[in-house]
Design a protein around this motif. Structure first.
Motif, PDB file in Angstrom:
ATOM      1  N   TYR A   1       0.803  -1.180  -0.022  1.00 34.53           N
ATOM      2  CA  TYR A   1      -0.044   0.152  -0.017  1.00 34.53           C
ATOM      3  C   TYR A   1       0.861   1.249   0.024  1.00 34.53           C
ATOM      4  N   PHE A   2       2.151   1.070  -0.014  1.00 37.02           N
ATOM      5  CA  PHE A   2       2.936   2.298   0.296  1.00 37.02           C
ATOM      6  C   PHE A   2       3.471   2.588  -1.269  1.00 37.02           C
ATOM      7  N   HIS A   3       2.540   3.619  -2.076  1.00 36.37           N
ATOM      8  CA  HIS A   3       2.792   4.032  -3.211  1.00 36.37           C
ATOM      9  C   HIS A   3       2.226   5.135  -3.459  1.00 36.37           C
ATOM     10  N   THR A   4       2.062   6.004  -4.459  1.00 32.89           N
ATOM     11  CA  THR A   4       1.646   7.330  -4.709  1.00 32.89           C
ATOM     12  C   THR A   4       0.103   7.241  -4.804  1.00 32.89           C
TER      13      THR A   4
ATOM     14  N   ALA B   1      -2.206   9.364   2.640  1.00 38.48           N
ATOM     15  CA  ALA B   1      -2.334   9.780   4.077  1.00 38.48           C
ATOM     16  C   ALA B   1      -2.398  11.053   4.359  1.00 38.48           C
TER      17      ALA B   1
ATOM     18  N   THR C   1      -1.861   5.798  -2.803  1.00 38.91           N
ATOM     19  CA  THR C   1      -2.275   5.742  -1.628  1.00 38.91           C
ATOM     20  C   THR C   1      -2.070   7.105  -0.863  1.00 38.91           C
TER      21      THR C   1
ATOM     22  N   LEU D   1       6.084   9.528   5.449  1.00 43.50           N
ATOM     23  CA  LEU D   1       5.222   8.808   4.805  1.00 43.50           C
ATOM     24  C   LEU D   1       5.588   9.123   3.205  1.00 43.50           C
TER      25      LEU D   1
ATOM     26  N   LEU E   1       4.240   7.478  -0.342  1.00 51.85           N
ATOM     27  CA  LEU E   1       2.574   7.749  -0.252  1.00 51.85           C
ATOM     28  C   LEU E   1       2.493   9.133  -0.645  1.00 51.85           C
ATOM     29  N   THR E   2       1.310   9.494  -1.072  1.00 55.25           N
ATOM     30  CA  THR E   2       0.836  10.822  -1.332  1.00 55.25           C
ATOM     31  C   THR E   2       0.099  11.392  -0.105  1.00 55.25           C
TER      32      THR E   2
ATOM     33  N   SER F   1       1.890   0.303   8.124  1.00 59.18           N
ATOM     34  CA  SER F   1       2.418  -0.750   7.205  1.00 59.18           C
ATOM     35  C   SER F   1       1.836  -2.223   7.531  1.00 59.18           C
TER      36      SER F   1
ATOM     37  N   GLY G   1       7.225  10.033  -2.878  1.00 59.04           N
ATOM     38  CA  GLY G   1       5.731  10.473  -2.599  1.00 59.04           C
ATOM     39  C   GLY G   1       5.956  11.975  -2.626  1.00 59.04           C
TER      40      GLY G   1
END
Length: 288
Positions: free
Chosen positions: A26-29, A33, A31, A50, A55-56, A266, A81
């Motif tokens: 789930y740690f990509h752009t 936060a 997603t 993050l 992440l975005t 995570s 991100g």
């Protein structure tokens, strides 16, 4: 920061090497936060951490200039991100509505870090009610309302996986003198965290993070205020008042706290649900 003879009361500069980076599906752009209090201290470090994990991030704070600096730090770190700052008054429901929608517009809103905080020191009998109302609005009502608005977006993702993390404290586990509003808010955060977990069907998690004293700009001000109030030096406040009960004789850094949020969001934190990451150096579990 270790306490030495060369006492230096300054918040540490955030560096790229301070940040925990994990591989996670789930740690990509795509997603998103949402991080409150992102203009400084723990909130800033968490937003940057993050982004460093791809992440975005939408950062909410009343300090527009501080948000711009947070965004610049992430860019300087070449984070995969991004951090998008949205000036937000957390005591204004319309502002909270707007920042949650802004986060949802960026992609799949899955994670919320309710970090924004403040402090006021006075005993219960002398505590100004306007300060009580402001502190609990920012640190208890706003996290509740932010969660209320974010949960439908998390549930609307393809699998409903996400987490709402709340900044607690050792003061969410016990009480000390002259911080009644802060203690009330942090104890309340425990209830909110558990309520989110109870309703999350196992895919939407709620957890909190509790730490001892962290050397943030907010804490620097508190140290100075405590020194003046007690008629002792700032170094004595740190060594005797703040670190006296801890077994680990070092204040935490904002990056160390941010890394707990990264871990909790995570897959490594999949069983962290309704519970608290207590990283307190022994404050609440040992005594002399």
């Amino acid at each position: 920061m270790g306490v030495t003879d060369d006492f230096d009361l300054t918040a540490p500069e955030l560096t790229r090497d301070d940040l925990l980076v994990l591989e996670d599906p789930y740690f990509h752009t795509d997603t998103v936060a949402l991080v409150t209090g992102a203009a400084s201290g723990i909130g800033r470090a968490t937003a940057v951490a993050l982004a460093a994990n791809g992440l975005t991030v939408v950062g909410a704070d009343i300090d527009e200039d501080g948000l711009a600096e947070t965004t610049a730090i992430a860019e300087d770190f070449d984070a995969p991100g991004t951090v998008h700052g949205v000036e937000t008054d957390l005591t204004d429901d319309e502002d909270v509505d707007a920042v949650v929608e802004a986060a949802a517009d960026e992609g799949d809103l899955r994670f919320v870090a309710n970090i924004a905080g403040m402090q006021h020191i006075d005993p219960v009998a002398e505590f100004p009610m306007d300060k009580y109302d402001l502190l609990t609005d920012i640190m208890l009502r706003a996290p509740f309302y932010t969660a209320q608005k974010a949960i439908p977006h998390i549930e609307a993702t393809d699998d409903g996986v996400g987490a709402i993390a709340n900044m607690s404290s050792v003061h969410g586990h016990y009480a000390t003198q002259a911080k009644p509003a802060y203690i009330t808010a942090k104890h309340g955060i425990t209830g909110l965290t558990r309520a989110i977990a109870a309703e999350g069907e196992g895919t939407l998690r709620g957890f909190s993070v509790s730490v001892g004293y962290v050397l943030t700009p907010l804490m620097v001000g508190q140290i100075q205020e405590t020194a003046e109030e007690r008629g002792i030096s700032e170094q004595e406040v740190v060594e005797d008042v703040m670190l006296g009960q801890a077994r680990t004789k070092e204040m935490m850094t904002p990056a160390e706290v941010a890394n707990l949020f990264v871990f909790g969001f995570s897959g490594h934190g999949s069983h962290l649900n309704g519970a608290d990451l207590l990283w307190d150096g022994g404050y609440t579990t040992t005594y002399e």
